[in-house]
Design a protein around this motif. Structure first.
Motif, PDB file in Angstrom:
ATOM      1  N   TYR A 160       9.542   5.992   3.121  1.00  0.00           N
ATOM      2  CA  TYR A 160       9.794   5.073   4.226  1.00  0.00           C
ATOM      3  C   TYR A 160       9.028   3.781   3.980  1.00  0.00           C
ATOM      4  CZ  TYR A 160      11.867   9.042   6.613  1.00  0.00           C
ATOM      5  OH  TYR A 160      12.681  10.100   6.930  1.00  0.00           O
ATOM      6  N   GLY A 161       9.662   2.672   4.352  1.00  0.00           N
ATOM      7  CA  GLY A 161       8.967   1.385   4.257  1.00  0.00           C
ATOM      8  C   GLY A 161       8.447   1.008   5.625  1.00  0.00           C
ATOM      9  N   ALA A 162       7.290   0.391   5.656  1.00  0.00           N
ATOM     10  CA  ALA A 162       6.728  -0.045   6.932  1.00  0.00           C
ATOM     11  C   ALA A 162       5.950  -1.332   6.716  1.00  0.00           C
ATOM     12  CB  ALA A 162       5.811   1.032   7.513  1.00  0.00           C
ATOM     13  N   VAL A 163       6.045  -2.230   7.685  1.00  0.00           N
ATOM     14  CA  VAL A 163       5.279  -3.473   7.614  1.00  0.00           C
ATOM     15  C   VAL A 163       4.221  -3.450   8.696  1.00  0.00           C
ATOM     16  CG1 VAL A 163       5.351  -5.978   7.851  1.00  0.00           C
ATOM     17  CG2 VAL A 163       7.206  -4.794   6.684  1.00  0.00           C
ATOM     18  N   GLU A 164       2.971  -3.525   8.281  1.00  0.00           N
ATOM     19  CA  GLU A 164       1.866  -3.602   9.240  1.00  0.00           C
ATOM     20  C   GLU A 164       1.432  -5.055   9.374  1.00  0.00           C
ATOM     21  OE1 GLU A 164      -1.661  -1.391   8.249  1.00  0.00           O
ATOM     22  OE2 GLU A 164      -2.595  -1.814  10.193  1.00  0.00           O
ATOM     23  N   GLY A 203       0.825  -1.201   0.000  1.00  0.00           N
ATOM     24  CA  GLY A 203       0.000   0.000   0.000  1.00  0.00           C
ATOM     25  C   GLY A 203       0.858   1.249   0.000  1.00  0.00           C
ATOM     26  N   PHE A 204       0.241   2.356  -0.353  1.00  0.00           N
ATOM     27  CA  PHE A 204       0.946   3.632  -0.483  1.00  0.00           C
ATOM     28  C   PHE A 204       0.249   4.653   0.398  1.00  0.00           C
ATOM     29  CE2 PHE A 204       1.633   1.089  -4.144  1.00  0.00           C
ATOM     30  CZ  PHE A 204       2.950   1.315  -4.526  1.00  0.00           C
ATOM     31  N   LEU A 205       1.019   5.375   1.178  1.00  0.00           N
ATOM     32  CA  LEU A 205       0.458   6.390   2.058  1.00  0.00           C
ATOM     33  C   LEU A 205       1.255   7.681   1.902  1.00  0.00           C
ATOM     34  CD1 LEU A 205      -0.018   4.275   5.316  1.00  0.00           C
ATOM     35  CD2 LEU A 205      -1.817   5.038   3.760  1.00  0.00           C
ATOM     36  N   HIS A 206       0.559   8.793   2.076  1.00  0.00           N
ATOM     37  CA  HIS A 206       1.207  10.103   2.010  1.00  0.00           C
ATOM     38  C   HIS A 206       0.854  10.889   3.264  1.00  0.00           C
ATOM     39  CE1 HIS A 206       0.922   8.735  -2.144  1.00  0.00           C
ATOM     40  NE2 HIS A 206       1.955   9.505  -2.419  1.00  0.00           N
ATOM     41  N   CYS A 207       1.808  11.638   3.757  1.00  0.00           N
ATOM     42  CA  CYS A 207       1.506  12.466   4.926  1.00  0.00           C
ATOM     43  C   CYS A 207       2.461  13.654   4.958  1.00  0.00           C
ATOM     44  CB  CYS A 207       1.620  11.649   6.219  1.00  0.00           C
ATOM     45  SG  CYS A 207       3.243  10.969   6.521  1.00  0.00           S
ATOM     46  N   GLU A 208       2.174  14.568   5.896  1.00  0.00           N
ATOM     47  CA  GLU A 208       3.079  15.698   6.082  1.00  0.00           C
ATOM     48  C   GLU A 208       4.135  15.392   7.123  1.00  0.00           C
ATOM     49  OE1 GLU A 208       0.824  19.743   5.829  1.00  0.00           O
ATOM     50  OE2 GLU A 208      -0.626  18.205   6.360  1.00  0.00           O
ATOM     51  N   LEU A 209       3.786  14.502   8.037  1.00  0.00           N
ATOM     52  CA  LEU A 209       4.739  14.140   9.084  1.00  0.00           C
ATOM     53  C   LEU A 209       4.549  12.679   9.456  1.00  0.00           C
ATOM     54  CD1 LEU A 209       6.925  15.205  11.091  1.00  0.00           C
ATOM     55  CD2 LEU A 209       5.061  15.504  12.736  1.00  0.00           C
ATOM     56  N   LEU A 210       5.627  11.933   9.327  1.00  0.00           N
ATOM     57  CA  LEU A 210       5.618  10.538   9.779  1.00  0.00           C
ATOM     58  C   LEU A 210       6.340  10.502  11.119  1.00  0.00           C
ATOM     59  CD1 LEU A 210       5.378   7.408   9.441  1.00  0.00           C
ATOM     60  CD2 LEU A 210       7.580   7.517   8.245  1.00  0.00           C
ATOM     61  N   VAL A 211       5.685   9.944  12.101  1.00  0.00           N
ATOM     62  CA  VAL A 211       6.314   9.796  13.417  1.00  0.00           C
ATOM     63  C   VAL A 211       6.572   8.306  13.647  1.00  0.00           C
ATOM     64  CG1 VAL A 211       6.130  10.270  15.874  1.00  0.00           C
ATOM     65  CG2 VAL A 211       5.091  11.846  14.225  1.00  0.00           C
ATOM     66  N   ILE A 212       7.837   7.984  13.876  1.00  0.00           N
ATOM     67  CA  ILE A 212       8.248   6.579  13.983  1.00  0.00           C
ATOM     68  C   ILE A 212       8.466   6.247  15.451  1.00  0.00           C
ATOM     69  CG2 ILE A 212       9.978   4.891  13.277  1.00  0.00           C
ATOM     70  CD1 ILE A 212      10.662   6.956  10.976  1.00  0.00           C
ATOM     71  N   ALA A 265       6.825  -9.803  -1.365  1.00  0.00           N
ATOM     72  CA  ALA A 265       6.241 -10.269  -2.625  1.00  0.00           C
ATOM     73  C   ALA A 265       4.866  -9.649  -2.852  1.00  0.00           C
ATOM     74  CB  ALA A 265       6.138 -11.792  -2.616  1.00  0.00           C
ATOM     75  N   GLY A 266       4.137  -9.439  -1.753  1.00  0.00           N
ATOM     76  CA  GLY A 266       2.780  -8.914  -1.907  1.00  0.00           C
ATOM     77  C   GLY A 266       1.927  -9.855  -2.729  1.00  0.00           C
ATOM     78  N   ARG A 267       1.176  -9.305  -3.648  1.00  0.00           N
ATOM     79  CA  ARG A 267       0.296 -10.137  -4.491  1.00  0.00           C
ATOM     80  C   ARG A 267       1.029 -10.757  -5.668  1.00  0.00           C
ATOM     81  NH1 ARG A 267      -5.227 -10.512  -2.449  1.00  0.00           N
ATOM     82  NH2 ARG A 267      -5.294  -8.860  -0.914  1.00  0.00           N
ATOM     83  N   SER A 268       2.303 -10.437  -5.829  1.00  0.00           N
ATOM     84  CA  SER A 268       3.054 -10.943  -6.988  1.00  0.00           C
ATOM     85  C   SER A 268       3.544 -12.357  -6.730  1.00  0.00           C
ATOM     86  CB  SER A 268       4.243 -10.025  -7.285  1.00  0.00           C
ATOM     87  OG  SER A 268       3.792  -8.731  -7.555  1.00  0.00           O
ATOM     88  N   LEU A 271       2.794  -4.241   3.331  1.00  0.00           N
ATOM     89  CA  LEU A 271       4.039  -3.485   3.198  1.00  0.00           C
ATOM     90  C   LEU A 271       3.654  -2.090   2.699  1.00  0.00           C
ATOM     91  CD1 LEU A 271       7.159  -3.427   3.214  1.00  0.00           C
ATOM     92  CD2 LEU A 271       7.076  -4.191   0.843  1.00  0.00           C
ATOM     93  N   TRP A 272       3.793  -1.111   3.593  1.00  0.00           N
ATOM     94  CA  TRP A 272       3.438   0.262   3.233  1.00  0.00           C
ATOM     95  C   TRP A 272       4.645   0.982   2.687  1.00  0.00           C
ATOM     96  CZ3 TRP A 272      -1.457   1.404   2.892  1.00  0.00           C
ATOM     97  CH2 TRP A 272      -2.401   0.843   3.786  1.00  0.00           C
TER      98      TRP A 272
END
Lengths: 979, 94
Positions: free
Chosen positions: A253-257, A165-174, A578-581, A275-276
């Protein structure tokens, strides 16, 4: 009696009970537990065996840094190895098993390695298994692999879906500890788009594990209230159970939910993990800090853990790890563990504080200037030996020991662009260096700010700075204790082993050995000892290892330096990447216009590029592929055959310079081609090697239609755009790919014209539509179509094109209206047979290494005009008169077998590279001739026609006497295609 | 990576195909240049640790060839131009 080690309080839901098994035994736990906390609550400390020595091990942490408690979760297709019990969220019905032990966790036969430890020191396999060389791959490595190693991989397919998935934001807090929550609050309250991600299933970070107050309420309650406020904000997205795995280029940034890891089975329609990819200009790393141990002899026994983990298990999970607990510390934070445990009624029998002087804890035996020098208890801690300040030693019976060597800021993500952390002597740890990924700020413990107040303040300030705000929320009141630490990395005593990196079984001795063998740089230290490798990437061990190396070499820690980190922060499942691939969806596939018809006929398909093409179409009674292919070839040559050639690339080229453009990109000339005619074109790369071939037709004064091979349709188009935009930007020429726009069929055979006359509305007699003619026509009473009189098979042949959506109908119409000619539909195999019979080059010959000269097409390269590849095709090495030439090959004995890839050898010559004369590029069985035929590249082949040689294949053992012939096996004069 | 396409704005690098050094624009004239000159053109490259002008093709987009100025050490992109404009500015025509 279950949950014998559970104490009151904690953030678990006691109203519900989960049942789970570990190594087949049943246990219970509660919502809010991890597998590790639940096992500890049940009095289970032993959870694994170490990698090399098979030492009994328990968890040392309560988080993702865990090196020891690696387990296999679930079974069947969902079995997952090397999962950290400390972060595996408990669910009802979970089955977990220990790994790397046989026959059982308590009795592991491979523990013999522990007795033989002298043979398994760092670098042992470089020294021990050197001879004989061939034994390494076949004998030593497989044995070592079996003995060492971690969990096992299931052989079954993973039944769950993984998404991207793809996400957009103004601030990512890790990280959602005090700093992260404060940062998110600061940005969220002013309406900025914020993503707050945390690897834990409960946001709050250390606040959940501590008893500190924030704003007058317990820290965990403050965190919960902030999470509640944030979750009500439409501009804030909270991602719990989500690990940010890396900082990539340009704010990605990569992130796994882990959407469903905490459930037995993902809910319907939900993936197991996502995988975001998060796009943001600004990010704040507030990922906290990780406690590190102190190395002392036998410091790896189950029951010995980080002091902060011991505290977390008590405060958050209501678990006392032991009945009699001690703490070994070099800093004030260790004292907090003793105080917290006491407050929860846990019996703290001693605090062993390596520092001299300072304030004394009250109500507990606080030993100053003391060190733990050894421990006892093979399957679980039973006692520690303490050396007191006065040198006296004492053995104290304990079943749990908390160790604190200080806290290391989690700088990992800040190093992902190669930023080197810098040493902060004040907290005796590395903190993020000045230059991290652009747009990434660091706050809280990750920045080395270890008090709660400093975390809250820096989190707010980082958000203000990131978003260029001037004011933010007031800071809640919180403790601001200074860091008081006197570094102690390892205890010098005796000859036993003191572990640094428990996952890789790296001990102080190994670091000494590395130093002795001059592997003193941190990078060499890592590779020589394996310090910091594997699933935990040395989160607890790295700094101690390099500090000890600094000590041994007499350098300071900053001089010694540190290795840096790469993504991912924690291990990522292959499924998430791999996701859906996967399976059939590994890549897109494309269906030809005749696909549905072919499937009705039971056709066999072959993948060509992304296309599924008909390979052959079996008839009832045909049991072997050659029967179908031979029939298709013979039927085509006898009457008429139809083949779907839609997959060939088609490019419309228009403009007043279209002809001149084609002259530049083709080796031969196209500007002179009359309107209404086709020509075979040979396209070179700039280095003079043949790139592609095909026929191009001139449909109008300034309009051409180019065809490419199926395989190169994309790359040829890209190349033409390069030529048009980069090389000759002022040429008036426009390109568009029309591969998908036209369904195109080859209609070949003596009755090809008669069949086409049944569907084409115009006169297509030889006079009206001669050989190599091309034109716009209509079919079936007015449907626009294109007709090209070209032949790949050597027969009288046409290619007819209609808009793609009419392709299926045209095929059915041709078969129905031309039924009297008994037309056959042939696939790629028959196509291949006929083109080899005719001596046309294709994939085996267009191999990216061959020139026009090699193919016998040298005269096609015009030197009267500039074209791509023309100059460099004249290079000495490419014009060798003794170089490879395309030849035909047939076995002297008609029953002789040929194989593509066989090499040409003179009769009597040894099968060695020095005698190699070339190779067979394509081989087919010719039903027309009744024997195998092949094409090949033979050195000076044009002068060897009629000679006899051998085609030798050392893989199959074939050694066939062959005759070198012209590549044109069939109708060499071309009388049939002009008919 | 994100490439700021001069026409289409910021686009993910996955939409592009990489070719290489932008000096590939400077193709000699085959009617006047010899093998040596073409050899220099085709094979000789600088391999800078730092600023690099390179060709990217927006294959999953508008099919523009772009000249991207990228730092090979930090991946920082400082300039993105249409290759056609660059080619024209370097005197290329027909």
């Amino acid at each position: 009696m279950s949950q014998s080690h559970r104490i009151p309080g904690g953030q678990i839901d006691r109203t519900k009970t989960f049942r789970f098994t570990f190594d087949g035994l049943p246990y219970t736990g509660h919502p809010g537990d991890t597998l590790a906390s639940a096992l500890l609550a049940n009095g289970v400390r032993l959870m694994g065996r170490s990698f090399k020595y098979h030492r009994p091990r328990g968890p040392i942490s309560a988080g993702s840094e865990e090196p020891n408690a690696l387990v296999e979760l679930r079974s069947g297709g969902r079995q997952e190895p090397n999962t950290r019990a400390t972060v595996a969220e408990l669910f009802d019905g979970l089955t977990a098993n220990s790994q790397n032990r046989w026959p059982s966790l308590r009795f592991d036969a491979m523990a013999i390695n522990d007795r033989l430890n002298a043979f398994f020191a760092a670098g042992f396999y470089y020294k021990t298994f050197m001879w004989p060389k061939s034994f390494w791959e076949k004998l030593y490595e497989p044995i070592i692999r079996r003995a060492a190693g971690l969990g096992s991989v299931t052989r079954e397919e993973d039944p769950d879906a993984y998404d991207k998935g793809f996400l957009h934001c103004e601030l990512l807090v890790i990280g959602a500890g005090p700093a992260g929550l404060m940062a998110a609050l600061t940005a969220g309250r002013v309406g900025r788009r914020v993503i707050l991600a945390d690897e834990d299933f409960r946001m709050g970070g250390r606040l959940n594990a501590e008893t500190v107050a924030v704003g007058g309420v317990p820290g965990a309650d403050w965190a919960a209230a902030v999470v509640t406020e944030l979750s009500a904000m439409p501009n804030v997205r909270l991602l719990s159970r989500t690990t940010v795995i890396g900082a990539f280029d340009h704010g990605i940034y990569g992130a796994v939910e882990r959407v469903s890891d905490h459930l037995p089975v993902p809910p319907a329609g939900k993936p197991r993990q996502i995988l975001w990819r998060i796009y943001t200009r600004r990010a704040i790393l507030s990922g906290g800090a990780t406690e590190r141990p102190i190395a002392f002899e036998n410091n790896d026994r189950p029951g010995i853990m980080l002091a902060g983990a011991l505290r977390a298990y008590a405060n958050r999970w209501a678990v006392k790890v032991g009945e009699r607990v001690a703490v070994f510390t070099n800093n004030d934070d260790g004292l907090r563990t003793a105080t917290d445990l006491q407050a929860r009624g846990v019996d703290v029998v001693a605090v062993i504080d390596s520092r001299e002087g300072g304030e004394m804890l009250s109500g507990v035996r606080h030993l100053r200037g003391a060190q733990v020098i050894d421990t006892a208890g093979r399957l679980g801690l039973k006692a520690i030996t303490v050396r007191q300040a006065n040198g006296a030693t004492e053995t104290i019976a304990v079943d749990a020991l908390g160790v604190s060597g200080g806290w290391n800021p989690n700088v990992n993500i800040h190093s992902h662009h190669r930023s080197r952390p810098v040493w902060d002597a004040g907290i005796a740890a590395f903190i993020p260096g000045p230059e991290g990924p652009p747009g990434l700020l660091v706050a809280g413990a990750a920045a080395g700010l270890l008090s709660t107040h400093a975390a809250l303040r820096s989190g707010r300030d980082a958000a203000l700075a990131a978003l260029e705000l001037t004011s933010g929320p007031d800071l809640p009141e919180a403790e601001d204790a200074p860091v008081r630490i006197t570094p102690l990395w390892h205890v010098s005593h005796g000859k036993g082993r003191a572990w640094i990196d428990q996952q890789n079984d790296v001990t102080v001795k190994d670091v000494k050995l590395a130093k002795q063998e001059n592997f003193t740089s941190v990078e060499h230290l890592k590779r020589y000892t394996t310090l910091g490798m594997a699933t935990d990437q040395g989160k607890t061990g790295n700094v101690i290892g390099l500090a000890i190396m600094a000590e041994l070499t007499g350098r300071s820690i900053p001089e010694t330096g540190t290795t840096i980190y790469r993504p991912p922060y924690t291990p990522v499942a292959m499924g998430a990447l791999a996701g859906r691939s996967r399976g059939k969806e590994f890549k897109p596939y494309r269906l030809t216009p005749s696909h549905h018809w072919a499937r009705e006929q039971g056709a066999v398909f072959v993948e060509v590029g992304n296309w599924l093409r008909t390979q052959w179409v079996p008839k009832p009674g045909e049991t072997e592929w050659r029967q179908s292919v031979d029939r298709e070839v013979l039927a085509t040559r006898r009457s008429v055959g139809i083949c779907d050639v839609t997959t060939l690339g088609k490019i419309d080229i228009q403009g007043t310079d279209a002809g001149a453009f084609l002259d530049r990109v083709y080796a031969n000339t196209f500007s002179t081609l009359p309107v209404g005619k086709c020509r075979y074109g040979l396209m070179l790369r700039e280095d003079g090697i043949v790139f592609d071939d095909g026929t191009t037709a001139r449909m109008g004064e300034h309009e051409y239609v180019m065809t490419t091979t199926t395989a190169n349709a994309v790359t040829v188009f890209r190349h033409l755009e390069f030529c048009r935009q980069c090389l000759w930007p002022e040429m008036d020429v426009q390109l568009i790919s029309t591969t998908e726009a036209w369904a195109q069929f080859s209609v070949a055979g003596p009755n090809a014209r008669k069949l086409l006359e049944k569907v084409v509305d115009q006169d297509i007699s030889d006079a009206a539509f001669p050989y190599m003619g091309a034109g716009n026509i209509t079919v079936c009473g007015g449907l626009r179509a294109r007709l090209f009189r070209i032949s790949f098979s050597g027969e009288l042949a046409y290619e007819i094109a209609v808009p793609t959506r009419y392709g299926d109908a045209l095929l059915r119409e041709m078969l129905a209206r031309g039924a009297e000619f008994d037309p056959v539909v042939y696939g790629t195999e028959a196509l291949g047979v006929m083109r080899v019979e005719k001596g046309h080059v294709a994939g085996g010959e267009l191999n990216g290494q061959s020139t026009a000269l090699n193919m016998g097409l040298g005269k096609m390269v015009s030197r009267k005009k500039d074209s791509i590849g023309m100059v460099l095709s004249q290079r000495e090495g490419l014009t060798d008169p003794d170089g490879y030439r395309l030849v035909g090959v047939k076995p002297v004995d008609p029953n002789g077998k040929l194989t593509a890839g066989s090499h040409f050898l003179e009769k009597g010559a040894a099968a060695v590279a020095a005698n190699d004369g070339g190779w067979l590029t394509s081989k087919v069985y010719s039903p027309h001739l009744g024997h195998d035929i092949a094409l090949g590249y033979l050195k000076a082949g044009d002068r060897k026609i009629g000679q006899r040689m051998r085609a030798v294949n050392l893989l199959t053992g074939q050694d066939t006497e062959v005759e070198i012939v012209s590549p044109h096996f069939f109708d060499p004069e071309g009388e049939r295609l002009r008919g | 990576m994100i490439i700021h396409h001069p026409i289409l704005g910021p686009r993910d690098a996955q939409e592009f195909v990489y070719l290489g050094d932008a000096s590939l624009i400077d193709r000699p004239d085959g009617m006047t240049a010899g093998i040596e000159e073409f050899h220099e053109y085709l094979y000789q490259r600088t391999n800078p640790a730092g600023e690099h002008r390179e060709l990217w093709y927006h294959e999953q987009g508008d099919r523009s060839w772009l000249v991207v100025t990228r730092n090979t050490v930090t991946h920082e992109i400082t300039k993105v131009e249409l290759a056609r404009d660059v080619a024209r500015s370097r005197g290329r025509s027909k």
